[in-house]
Design an enzyme around this catalytic site. Sequence first.
Site, mmCIF file in Angstrom:
data_model
loop_
_atom_site.group_PDB
_atom_site.id
_atom_site.type_symbol
_atom_site.label_atom_id
_atom_site.label_comp_id
_atom_site.label_asym_id
_atom_site.label_seq_id
_atom_site.Cartn_x
_atom_site.Cartn_y
_atom_site.Cartn_z
ATOM 1 N N TYR A 36 0.836 -1.196 0.000
ATOM 2 C CA TYR A 36 0.000 0.000 0.000
ATOM 3 C C TYR A 36 0.875 1.252 0.000
ATOM 4 C CZ TYR A 36 -3.786 -3.194 1.417
ATOM 5 O OH TYR A 36 -4.704 -4.223 1.496
ATOM 6 N N LEU A 184 -18.065 -3.207 1.629
ATOM 7 C CA LEU A 184 -19.022 -2.221 1.112
ATOM 8 C C LEU A 184 -18.907 -2.088 -0.405
ATOM 9 C CD1 LEU A 184 -18.680 0.542 3.850
ATOM 10 C CD2 LEU A 184 -20.350 -1.311 3.694
ATOM 11 N N GLY A 185 -18.298 -3.092 -1.030
ATOM 12 C CA GLY A 185 -18.170 -3.046 -2.489
ATOM 13 C C GLY A 185 -17.398 -1.837 -2.961
ATOM 14 N N ARG A 186 -16.292 -1.521 -2.262
ATOM 15 C CA ARG A 186 -15.464 -0.346 -2.566
ATOM 16 C C ARG A 186 -16.300 0.935 -2.551
ATOM 17 N NH1 ARG A 186 -10.753 -2.869 -4.390
ATOM 18 N NH2 ARG A 186 -11.133 -4.975 -5.160
ATOM 19 N N PHE A 188 -19.452 1.211 -3.305
ATOM 20 C CA PHE A 188 -20.611 1.211 -4.206
ATOM 21 C C PHE A 188 -21.911 0.961 -3.458
ATOM 22 C CE2 PHE A 188 -23.658 -0.716 -7.087
ATOM 23 C CZ PHE A 188 -23.621 0.153 -8.166
ATOM 24 N N GLY A 191 -24.250 3.674 -1.948
ATOM 25 C CA GLY A 191 -25.116 4.494 -2.790
ATOM 26 C C GLY A 191 -24.640 5.918 -2.956
#
Length: 295
Positions: A36, A184-186, A188, A191
């Site tokens: 990273y 959190l789906g990167r 997405f 919302g």
Amino acid sequence: MGMSEGYGPTSWDDAVATVHRALDLGVTLIDTADAYAFGHNEVLVGRAIAGRRDEVQLATKTGIDRVTGDSWALRGTAGYIKRACDASLMRLGVDHIDLFYLHRAAQDAEIEESVGAMAELVKEGKIRHIGLSEVDGALLRRAYAVHPITAVQSEYSIWSRDLEATVGDALRELGVALVAYSPLGRGFLTGTVDVSALPTGDARRRLPRFQTSENDVIADRVRELAELRGVTPAQLALAWVHGRGAALGVPVIPIPGTKRVKWLEQNVAAASIELTEEDTATLDGLAARVVGGRY
């Protein structure tokens, strides 16, 4: 990772404040990697936990050698693993790592060599436990035959459930925990992500799932259900991951990343949310509607 790169502008001071607040709230697992931002993130984490080391289960990863910004080599020879561990200990400013992962299966060594080197690090007291990241069942079993594996870290969320088919059986068979990154789906599934407004350096601009409006229906459904429950979409998505242990038959530990205290506090609060069977059934069905690969 996001505190150092990948998701737009970063702030050292905000990141350290967020880690401090996490510890204050009782968060005990801090996850980083030597890849990273070319080690920057390990230095940041090390400074943030200085003086509070005994409050933290510290995890880091090695195996992705970033030759240049855009060129990666997946390395796992015994010599590389041992040198990388020493370098991580120095950047983190600690005398041991609680959970040391092989970030990806190596291109230059068999999994047995990589895990064998990690097993020697356990004997030397430099690491406490061994983990793998993004492996399938066959690789996990081969690794476990060399030394017990404590955890597998893989992407896992409402819209990313590939691992259930590829490594789920082996996790259950061997009793290996799942550490779920990008729960959190990167972002997405919150919302709140407008791809057109993301800064140039944001990695999501290049990911297939973020390039189509067809996936908006997934975020919309999560938001609608969250509103009915009186929680945020992010909290609902995290609650789903928190609750997957029974279905998978192994402990599931989500590691949502954030750069800001506000979102951290919302994420921590999600741990107390319990979904109904109806909520779970609705969210379970969303993965089948995903358009586009993870990468």
